[in-house]
Design an enzyme around this catalytic site. Sequence first.
Site, mmCIF file in Angstrom:
data_model
loop_
_atom_site.group_PDB
_atom_site.id
_atom_site.type_symbol
_atom_site.label_atom_id
_atom_site.label_comp_id
_atom_site.label_asym_id
_atom_site.label_seq_id
_atom_site.Cartn_x
_atom_site.Cartn_y
_atom_site.Cartn_z
ATOM 1 N N PHE A 111 0.869 -1.176 0.000
ATOM 2 C CA PHE A 111 0.000 0.000 0.000
ATOM 3 C C PHE A 111 0.903 1.222 0.000
ATOM 4 O O PHE A 111 1.599 1.500 0.965
ATOM 5 C CB PHE A 111 -0.931 0.052 1.211
ATOM 6 C CG PHE A 111 -1.863 1.231 1.155
ATOM 7 C CD1 PHE A 111 -3.050 1.154 0.449
ATOM 8 C CD2 PHE A 111 -1.529 2.424 1.772
ATOM 9 C CE1 PHE A 111 -3.894 2.253 0.364
ATOM 10 C CE2 PHE A 111 -2.367 3.525 1.687
ATOM 11 C CZ PHE A 111 -3.562 3.442 0.990
ATOM 12 N N ASP B 90 9.430 3.080 1.522
ATOM 13 C CA ASP B 90 8.259 3.881 1.868
ATOM 14 C C ASP B 90 8.081 3.797 3.384
ATOM 15 O O ASP B 90 7.597 2.795 3.904
ATOM 16 C CB ASP B 90 7.037 3.325 1.141
ATOM 17 C CG ASP B 90 5.749 4.092 1.476
ATOM 18 O OD1 ASP B 90 5.726 4.836 2.482
ATOM 19 O OD2 ASP B 90 4.759 3.921 0.746
ATOM 20 N N LYS C 26 2.804 11.727 6.678
ATOM 21 C CA LYS C 26 1.984 11.550 7.880
ATOM 22 C C LYS C 26 2.516 12.308 9.092
ATOM 23 O O LYS C 26 2.241 13.473 9.254
ATOM 24 C CB LYS C 26 1.784 10.067 8.161
ATOM 25 C CG LYS C 26 0.979 9.377 7.057
ATOM 26 C CD LYS C 26 0.458 8.041 7.462
ATOM 27 C CE LYS C 26 -0.250 7.326 6.320
ATOM 28 N NZ LYS C 26 -1.464 7.979 5.839
#
Length: 396
Positions: free
Chosen positions: A140, A225, A254
């Site tokens: 993801f 990531d 984030k």
Amino acid sequence: MNAVTMIEREKRFCAHNYSPLPVVLVRGEGVWAIGSDGTRYLDMMSAYSAVSHGHVHPRIRSAAVAQIDKLSVISRAFYSQPLGEFLEALCRITGFDGALPMNSGAEAVETAIKAARRWGYRVKGIAPDQAEIVVADSNFHGRTSTIVGFSSEPAYRADFGPFCGGFKQAGFGDIESFRQVINANTCAVLIEPIQGEAGIRVPPAGFLRELRALCDQTGTLLILDEIQSGLGRTGKWFAFEHEEIRPDAVILGKALGGGIMPVSAFVARRELIDQFNPGSHGSTFGGNPLAAAVGLEALKVLEEEGLIENSARQGEYLKQRLNTFKCPAIREVRGRGLWIGIELDRPAKPYCEALLQEGVLTRETHENVLRIAPPLSITRDELEWGLERIIKVLGS
């Protein structure tokens, strides 16, 4: 206005691309979120790690307000005072040479893809339009059409094609499957060091070291990531530090926005950053003065308030407590730091709904995994308060 009315209004006017739990949150204080009726909820999800510092952290709020009073957005058509300071701190902490600031995590992933392909053509010498990037199954990395195009999750892809090519999949944690798909046209491996939305999946010990060695042997970039796993979530600055390796680039987001606004960045060694020239990539809001001021203070708070050490300490306790709890429904407890997945032998959403009634906020991932990821500022007493309720609900 009561919660029912607010929920119905949102349902009426907002696209139904999420399925929220039936609570309206109106305020936050540290690890707590307050509902419209005044109920206090322990936030054990942290907005997918975006609220790692806690809600409305006073230092980050002050930095944001101070910058808003001076200058917020000018675009990168001009220089601004906060951006250089922010990126200098980010490069110092990551150990890389340069960074390209963006807004969302998906934008930073897209930036990484463009950098890797340019490097493949201009440095590795791959023939035009033949560059390939190897990704892991169950990945993801965001929701853009390019990114969902290389997902193995049918729900992410359904009716959004046609998708662009240039990506190959290998098995997460399976070094031999990576060895089989990497070839002369492979410019990069793009992978999460721990897969978040797939259920907090931790690869076998040594996998990242083997992958680093494989990339070195084949002249392939290793891009990690760390949008969810980075910035202290796993008990270290970055998840790759658990295996004592260095990637060629890292993608952050984030928590970089301090729980206030979207801030992301592609951070890499000079050879990769220098693939960009004026006009080759950009973002109107990426690297704006407000984002830079918030990002800088978010880094300072992590470093100066011991949040990463707290994540390691409290995370070890959290995992230990959950592993000693015997429940027939639990298949496995896994994760690092304050990022734990409890895999169940049944759907996890009903447990999230039950926890909501107990004053704990969390959500399921991958259908049957209960996600536990509180702000890194959580105290032992607050963690114990949440654990008591989690154990109660799982045992009922």
